[in-house]
Design an enzyme around this catalytic site. Sequence first.
Site, PDB file in Angstrom:
ATOM      1  N   LYS A 127       0.858  -1.193   0.000  1.00 25.42           N
ATOM      2  CA  LYS A 127       0.000   0.000   0.000  1.00 25.42           C
ATOM      3  C   LYS A 127       0.885   1.231   0.000  1.00 25.42           C
ATOM      4  O   LYS A 127       2.052   1.184   0.398  1.00 25.42           O
ATOM      5  CB  LYS A 127      -0.899   0.015   1.240  1.00 25.42           C
ATOM      6  CG  LYS A 127      -2.191   0.797   1.054  1.00 25.42           C
ATOM      7  CD  LYS A 127      -3.212   0.049   0.209  1.00 25.42           C
ATOM      8  CE  LYS A 127      -4.524   0.813   0.113  1.00 25.42           C
ATOM      9  NZ  LYS A 127      -5.559   0.041  -0.606  1.00 25.42           N
ATOM     10  N   ASP A 167      -6.939   4.483  -4.754  1.00 27.23           N
ATOM     11  CA  ASP A 167      -7.610   4.337  -3.467  1.00 27.23           C
ATOM     12  C   ASP A 167      -8.289   5.680  -3.226  1.00 27.23           C
ATOM     13  O   ASP A 167      -8.540   6.436  -4.183  1.00 27.23           O
ATOM     14  CB  ASP A 167      -6.593   3.991  -2.357  1.00 27.23           C
ATOM     15  CG  ASP A 167      -7.268   3.514  -1.074  1.00 27.23           C
ATOM     16  OD1 ASP A 167      -7.623   2.332  -1.011  1.00 27.23           O
ATOM     17  OD2 ASP A 167      -7.447   4.320  -0.146  1.00 27.23           O
TER      18      ASP A 167
END
Length: 446
Positions: A127, A167
Site C-alpha cells: 500500500k 484508493d
Amino acid sequence: MNSTYADSVMSTVTSRNPAEPEYIQAVREVVETLDPVIKKRPEIGRLKILERIVEPERQIIFRVPWLDDKGEVQVNRGYRVEFNSALGPYKGGLRLHPSVNLGIIKFLGFEQIFKNALTTTPIGGGKGGSDFDPKGKSDMEVMRFCQSFMSELFRHIGPDTDVPAGDIGVGAREIGFLFGQYKKLTNTFTGVLTGKGLLYGGSLARTEATGYGLVYFTTRMLRDRNTDWKGKKVVISGSGNVAIYATEKVQSLGGTVIALSDSNGYILDEEGIDLAAVKRIKEVERGRIKEYLGVRPKAVYSDGWEGIWTVPCDVALPCATQNELDGASAEILVKNGCIAVAEGANMPSTPEAVECFKSSGVSFGPAKAANAGGVATSALEMAQNSMRLSWTFQEVDARLHGIMDGIYDQCRNAAAQYGMDGDLVAGANIAGFLRVAEAMLAQGLI
C-alpha cells in the site's frame, strides 16, 4: 488464541509500531482468530510465519515537493509499504488524503496481504500514498504533485515487482498523471499501474469492480439467510467510487438505496437514490453530497455523516473510511432491524461494532473478503496487459462474480473447518493467512 503466543506477537508489534493504532488494530483482529490454525499446524508457529508477516518486507518514505498555482513550493510526504511478496508482486492502492501517515498505510497494506490472497490470483500485499489532499486543487496542481510523487516512486515499482492502483483520492485523473510520468521516466509501456484509462491499458469493469464485488459477496450472505435484495432498504456510507457502484448493482438487483454520505453529512431519500444525479455531482462536478437537494428537494440532508447509521435499513454497507461505524452505531442498526452488514471500505467497523453484529446474529462480511473485487479486477487488468488483450465488460464481470463467490466459499469453509461455523471474519483471516503461510513455508526463510 494461546495467550502467551498472541501476547508475544502483539507485544512485539506494539513496541515496534508505537502511535500506530490502526495498524495494531488490524494485526490484533487477525492474530486473535488464528489459535486453531497454530494448534493444528505447529510448524507455522515454530518457524514464526506470523511474526514474519507482521513485519513489512520494505518501508519507503520520501518527500514530495511540488509547485502550486501561485508558484509557491509545497512539500508533502510519500509512502510505499511493500508488505509481503510470497504470492506475487506487491499489489495495493495509493491513497491521497490529509490523514495519511505510516500507520494508516501499514494497516491498509497488512489487510491487503490477506485480501489479495483470497482472490487466488498471484499478487502479494502492499500500500502507499501521501498526506496530499487533492480536494480543492486544480488539475495542474494535481498533475504536478503526481509527477513529483512518481519521480521517486518509479524506482521502487514495476509490473513484476510492485503494481500500485487507486484508493481514496486517486481516481482516473491521478492514475493517468502517475502512469504518464512513469512511462516518461522509464521509457516503457507496461502494466505498472492498474485502474488505467481504457485507451492505455485499462480494463473494462475495473471502475465498477469494488462496488459490484461487494454486492456479489453480500448476495451470498443474504442467500444463506434465505432471502435476496428484492424489497430491501439499503444504507451505504460514502459517495465515492465504491459507494456509487454498489448502489448501481443493488438497484439492478431490486434493492432500494435510501442514504449516501460524504465527509460533511448524509442524504436520505426514501424513494430511492437518484444515482445519475449523484454521479454527476461526485464524478463530474466533484461537489458535495448536499447538492443532491437541488435535484431531489424532497430528500433530507443532515450535517454529520455519523448519523447515517441511525437510518432504519435491512442492509448496511459502510464504504467510506476506517473505523466509521462504532459500537453505538452498530447497536442502533441492530435495534432498527438490520440483518446484514458488509464492508466496502477498509476496516470501517470498530472491534466493538463487529462484536455487536456477530453477537446479535447479523450477517457480517469483513472488508478483506467483501471488498476484494477491486484488487481482483486489478489482477485481471494485469493479466490483460501481459497478454496485450482487452476482455469485454461481460467477460471481466463474470470473472469478478466467480472470484467473489470463490472468496465467500473460502471464508465459509475455513470457518467451518476450524470450528467457527458462520464466522466470516475468522474464515477470511484463516483462509487468507494459510495461502500466504504455505507459500512462505515453501520458499524458505525469507
